[in-house]
Scaffold this motif. Structure first.
Motif, PDB file in Angstrom:
ATOM      1  N   LYS A   4       0.866  -1.176   0.000  1.00 31.79           N
ATOM      2  CA  LYS A   4       0.000   0.000   0.000  1.00 31.79           C
ATOM      3  C   LYS A   4       0.904   1.229   0.000  1.00 31.79           C
ATOM      4  O   LYS A   4       1.761   1.382   0.867  1.00 31.79           O
ATOM      5  CB  LYS A   4      -0.899  -0.003   1.236  1.00 31.79           C
ATOM      6  CG  LYS A   4      -1.917   1.101   1.220  1.00 31.79           C
ATOM      7  CD  LYS A   4      -2.904   0.928   2.356  1.00 31.79           C
ATOM      8  CE  LYS A   4      -3.966   2.001   2.282  1.00 31.79           C
ATOM      9  NZ  LYS A   4      -4.950   1.847   3.359  1.00 31.79           N
ATOM     10  N   LYS A   5       0.724   2.066  -1.010  1.00 28.23           N
ATOM     11  CA  LYS A   5       1.554   3.259  -1.163  1.00 28.23           C
ATOM     12  C   LYS A   5       1.295   4.233  -0.024  1.00 28.23           C
ATOM     13  O   LYS A   5       0.147   4.454   0.378  1.00 28.23           O
ATOM     14  CB  LYS A   5       1.237   3.923  -2.510  1.00 28.23           C
ATOM     15  CG  LYS A   5       2.156   5.051  -2.868  1.00 28.23           C
ATOM     16  CD  LYS A   5       1.824   5.567  -4.266  1.00 28.23           C
ATOM     17  CE  LYS A   5       2.674   6.749  -4.620  1.00 28.23           C
ATOM     18  NZ  LYS A   5       2.331   7.261  -5.947  1.00 28.23           N
ATOM     19  N   LEU A   6       2.351   4.804   0.507  1.00 33.01           N
ATOM     20  CA  LEU A   6       2.218   5.780   1.581  1.00 33.01           C
ATOM     21  C   LEU A   6       1.722   7.114   1.038  1.00 33.01           C
ATOM     22  O   LEU A   6       1.961   7.446  -0.129  1.00 33.01           O
ATOM     23  CB  LEU A   6       3.558   5.993   2.285  1.00 33.01           C
ATOM     24  CG  LEU A   6       4.130   4.804   3.052  1.00 33.01           C
ATOM     25  CD1 LEU A   6       5.446   5.198   3.691  1.00 33.01           C
ATOM     26  CD2 LEU A   6       3.168   4.292   4.091  1.00 33.01           C
ATOM     27  N   SER A   7       1.082   7.886   1.879  1.00 33.26           N
ATOM     28  CA  SER A   7       0.605   9.217   1.492  1.00 33.26           C
ATOM     29  C   SER A   7       1.792  10.122   1.165  1.00 33.26           C
ATOM     30  O   SER A   7       2.936   9.839   1.552  1.00 33.26           O
ATOM     31  CB  SER A   7      -0.206   9.836   2.626  1.00 33.26           C
ATOM     32  OG  SER A   7       0.651  10.119   3.727  1.00 33.26           O
ATOM     33  N   ASN A   8       1.518  11.215   0.462  1.00 30.71           N
ATOM     34  CA  ASN A   8       2.589  12.153   0.098  1.00 30.71           C
ATOM     35  C   ASN A   8       3.304  12.688   1.332  1.00 30.71           C
ATOM     36  O   ASN A   8       4.528  12.858   1.328  1.00 30.71           O
ATOM     37  CB  ASN A   8       2.025  13.313  -0.726  1.00 30.71           C
ATOM     38  CG  ASN A   8       1.677  12.881  -2.133  1.00 30.71           C
ATOM     39  OD1 ASN A   8       2.188  11.887  -2.633  1.00 30.71           O
ATOM     40  ND2 ASN A   8       0.782  13.625  -2.768  1.00 30.71           N
ATOM     41  N   LYS A   9       2.551  12.953   2.391  1.00 25.59           N
ATOM     42  CA  LYS A   9       3.157  13.462   3.631  1.00 25.59           C
ATOM     43  C   LYS A   9       4.131  12.438   4.215  1.00 25.59           C
ATOM     44  O   LYS A   9       5.254  12.771   4.596  1.00 25.59           O
ATOM     45  CB  LYS A   9       2.063  13.792   4.643  1.00 25.59           C
ATOM     46  CG  LYS A   9       2.570  14.380   5.928  1.00 25.59           C
ATOM     47  CD  LYS A   9       1.431  14.713   6.873  1.00 25.59           C
ATOM     48  CE  LYS A   9       1.962  15.259   8.183  1.00 25.59           C
ATOM     49  NZ  LYS A   9       0.894  15.562   9.137  1.00 25.59           N
ATOM     50  N   LYS A  10       3.697  11.176   4.272  1.00 28.12           N
ATOM     51  CA  LYS A  10       4.559  10.107   4.790  1.00 28.12           C
ATOM     52  C   LYS A  10       5.761   9.875   3.873  1.00 28.12           C
ATOM     53  O   LYS A  10       6.863   9.608   4.339  1.00 28.12           O
ATOM     54  CB  LYS A  10       3.773   8.806   4.939  1.00 28.12           C
ATOM     55  CG  LYS A  10       2.872   8.770   6.130  1.00 28.12           C
ATOM     56  CD  LYS A  10       3.661   8.376   7.344  1.00 28.12           C
ATOM     57  CE  LYS A  10       2.711   8.028   8.473  1.00 28.12           C
ATOM     58  NZ  LYS A  10       3.420   7.754   9.698  1.00 28.12           N
ATOM     59  N   GLN A  11       5.538   9.979   2.537  1.00 27.02           N
ATOM     60  CA  GLN A  11       6.640   9.822   1.581  1.00 27.02           C
ATOM     61  C   GLN A  11       7.733  10.841   1.891  1.00 27.02           C
ATOM     62  O   GLN A  11       8.917  10.506   1.928  1.00 27.02           O
ATOM     63  CB  GLN A  11       6.148  10.032   0.138  1.00 27.02           C
ATOM     64  CG  GLN A  11       5.218   8.985  -0.388  1.00 27.02           C
ATOM     65  CD  GLN A  11       5.905   7.740  -0.904  1.00 27.02           C
ATOM     66  OE1 GLN A  11       7.100   7.691  -1.144  1.00 27.02           O
ATOM     67  NE2 GLN A  11       5.117   6.700  -1.051  1.00 27.02           N
ATOM     68  N   TYR A  26       6.323   2.120   0.464  1.00 27.01           N
ATOM     69  CA  TYR A  26       5.110   1.332   0.633  1.00 27.01           C
ATOM     70  C   TYR A  26       5.108   0.699   2.016  1.00 27.01           C
ATOM     71  O   TYR A  26       6.173   0.420   2.577  1.00 27.01           O
ATOM     72  CB  TYR A  26       5.040   0.188  -0.396  1.00 27.01           C
ATOM     73  CG  TYR A  26       5.077   0.640  -1.820  1.00 27.01           C
ATOM     74  CD1 TYR A  26       3.900   0.964  -2.498  1.00 27.01           C
ATOM     75  CD2 TYR A  26       6.271   0.738  -2.504  1.00 27.01           C
ATOM     76  CE1 TYR A  26       3.928   1.380  -3.816  1.00 27.01           C
ATOM     77  CE2 TYR A  26       6.312   1.151  -3.821  1.00 27.01           C
ATOM     78  CZ  TYR A  26       5.142   1.476  -4.464  1.00 27.01           C
ATOM     79  OH  TYR A  26       5.176   1.891  -5.773  1.00 27.01           O
ATOM     80  N   ASN A  67      -3.120   2.268  -3.861  1.00 27.77           N
ATOM     81  CA  ASN A  67      -2.723   3.660  -3.638  1.00 27.77           C
ATOM     82  C   ASN A  67      -3.291   4.200  -2.365  1.00 27.77           C
ATOM     83  O   ASN A  67      -4.235   3.822  -1.827  1.00 27.77           O
ATOM     84  CB  ASN A  67      -3.184   4.552  -4.792  1.00 27.77           C
ATOM     85  CG  ASN A  67      -2.302   4.338  -6.000  1.00 27.77           C
ATOM     86  OD1 ASN A  67      -1.129   4.044  -5.854  1.00 27.77           O
ATOM     87  ND2 ASN A  67      -2.862   4.465  -7.164  1.00 27.77           N
TER      88      ASN A  67
END
Length: 67
Positions: A4-11, A26, A67
């Motif tokens: 599961k792709k991480l959110s932009n903030k977490k990225q 992920y 996503n």
């Protein structure tokens, strides 16, 4: 197991904490939609570039990407 792709903030957080790693971050997920954990109970994350992701999907290491 799937990714599961991480959110932009977490990225951004992970990129700041690990500037020497490139790719998309992920979280590893179990098929029952719970986060995969190691023996110590820590959540498992991975960072992959497109080629690595395709290879992992083809080899059935992971079943899908969300996503």
């Amino acid at each position: 197991m799937y990714l599961k792709k991480l959110s932009n903030k977490k990225q951004k957080q992970f990129n700041n904490n690990y500037p020497f790693v490139s790719g998309t971050w992920y979280v590893k997920m179990n098929e029952d939609s719970s986060k995969a954990r190691n023996m110590q109970g820590k959540v498992l994350y991975t960072c992959m570039v497109d080629f690595e992701l395709r290879s992992a999907l083809v080899s059935k290491e992971f079943t899908r990407v969300e996503n």
